[in-house]
Design an enzyme around this catalytic site. Sequence first.
Site, PDB file in Angstrom:
ATOM      1  N   HIS A 240      29.373  44.237  37.295  1.00 12.91           N
ATOM      2  CA  HIS A 240      30.717  44.270  37.904  1.00 12.91           C
ATOM      3  C   HIS A 240      31.429  42.916  37.806  1.00 12.91           C
ATOM      4  O   HIS A 240      32.640  42.859  37.953  1.00 12.91           O
ATOM      5  CB  HIS A 240      30.607  44.700  39.373  1.00 12.91           C
ATOM      6  CG  HIS A 240      30.214  46.147  39.513  1.00 12.91           C
ATOM      7  ND1 HIS A 240      31.104  47.123  39.879  1.00 12.91           N
ATOM      8  CD2 HIS A 240      29.037  46.776  39.291  1.00 12.91           C
ATOM      9  CE1 HIS A 240      30.483  48.298  39.900  1.00 12.91           C
ATOM     10  NE2 HIS A 240      29.221  48.108  39.548  1.00 12.91           N
TER      11      HIS A 240
ATOM     12  N   ASP B 296      37.712  36.887  37.734  1.00 16.41           N
ATOM     13  CA  ASP B 296      37.319  38.125  38.406  1.00 16.41           C
ATOM     14  C   ASP B 296      36.855  39.133  37.361  1.00 16.41           C
ATOM     15  O   ASP B 296      37.457  39.226  36.287  1.00 16.41           O
ATOM     16  CB  ASP B 296      38.517  38.704  39.181  1.00 16.41           C
ATOM     17  CG  ASP B 296      38.103  39.346  40.489  1.00 16.41           C
ATOM     18  OD1 ASP B 296      36.950  39.806  40.570  1.00 16.41           O
ATOM     19  OD2 ASP B 296      38.926  39.393  41.416  1.00 16.41           O
TER      20      ASP B 296
END
Length: 469
Positions: free
Chosen positions: A156, A364
């Site tokens: 992720h 991110d």
Amino acid sequence: MSRLIVVSNRVAKTDGANKGSEGGLAVGVMAAMEKAGGVWFGWSGKVDNRDETAKHEVRGNIEYVTVNMRQSEYNQYYKGYANSVLWPLFHQRPELMQYSDRDLSGYIQVNKKFAEELLKIIAPTDTIWIHDYHLIPLGKILREAGVRNPIGFFLHTPFPSLDLLRTVPGYKNVLEALLHYDLVGFQTEADHLGFCMGVCQGLGGEILKHDRLRYGDRHCTARVYPISVETQALPGVADRGETTQEYQRLYESLGDRKLLIGVDRLDYSKGLVRRFQAYDRLLGHNNEFLRQVVYLQISPTSRGDVQAYGDLAKRIDREAGHIIGTYADFDWMPLRYLNRGFRRKTILAMYRLAHVGLVTPLKDGMNLVAKEYVVAQKPEDPGVLVLSELAGAADELDAAVIVNPYDVDGMAGALAKALQMPLDERVDRWKSMMSVLKKQDIHAWQQSFLGDLLHLTKPQTIDSTALKY
Ligand code: F6P
């Protein structure tokens, strides 16, 4: 159909203790699991030195199996190697790494503990899907214990370039462990490339046809699967959020002022300090916005017992105090900074109310807030997403106002542009982003990953022709 076993450190239950502060993994995997059903295995979220037995609980079509962590495991595995080595490293902050051999062995130990519990429940026809940086070695441990089921892994977070990866002692073990999965999924092309280059140049492995990699006798397939959101369902959730008290109170408190909103766990990767500085500059350089805007930043405390997070919280408190002290009036508060989470429906309704959504991380993996903000908007009067080019979401949402999160002046300019953007441009940008999100929703993400995993593990001839990189 085979049963799905999802394994992740953080397990989200709809009424879980950390409700409102779940990150992308918990939200994304929950959405995917709600439809497919199966077993969701992970940490209970509790630290307990006495009770180590796994708890089983069925809710809807998901069976949750969770284990507690001992204090030493929590310190070495979660606080230590996972969040003080891999997290900063994968988010391009090697100077924040606090490496120790003890934490690394605690990390491996917890992965072994997870494997031991999983071995009690894995049936021969199950498909196993492991998530995130906490559990990189788990596939290898399961293979060594004789598990032959299809095992996929999805990361992720971002994956670093080899130059960066090399800063962690034993980096080759990270690459080598990933090669034990049948399929490894990344958020973006850049992450995928980082892994491929790591395997080739760091290990001396090869890239084969059809996204396959080989090192010694290990083969795996690595591809890009950008995680997404429940595009169809979220507008209805935002509708329900509009009936909540919190939403109503926010709505009434704004009057005619335009709302800017940011929702991020309190994490140094989220770029909050520079975001606050950009807002300060917006107000300092543009008198026309004084008293006309309100910036709501919702940042639940996260990993508060890791030192870098405590330091960050103090730094952000200072920036917030500076903005309020400089610009606030007895009847206008330019910034509302909240260290707690809200129910998702409330947050989605707040996104809809906001003229500008601020997503400006320094790095991110994906950032699902960006996608949720877009999906929650009113088609006839959508808000503007201001998005960091260093968030994975920028690869798909290129119709956002894209900013460099290190460029504070540039971000202040982008905020002014977003606040003044005419309706037709807002609608065009929103439609363009929605066309991506309609095709690439959370269910498409789950189906393409699991579809590939099952396809790849069907008995077949493996083409092992090496491609020159
Ligand atoms: O990949 C990172 C991630 O799992 C995110 O999905 C989420 O934002 C965050 O980490 C949650 O962190 P924690 O489980 O430490 O609260």
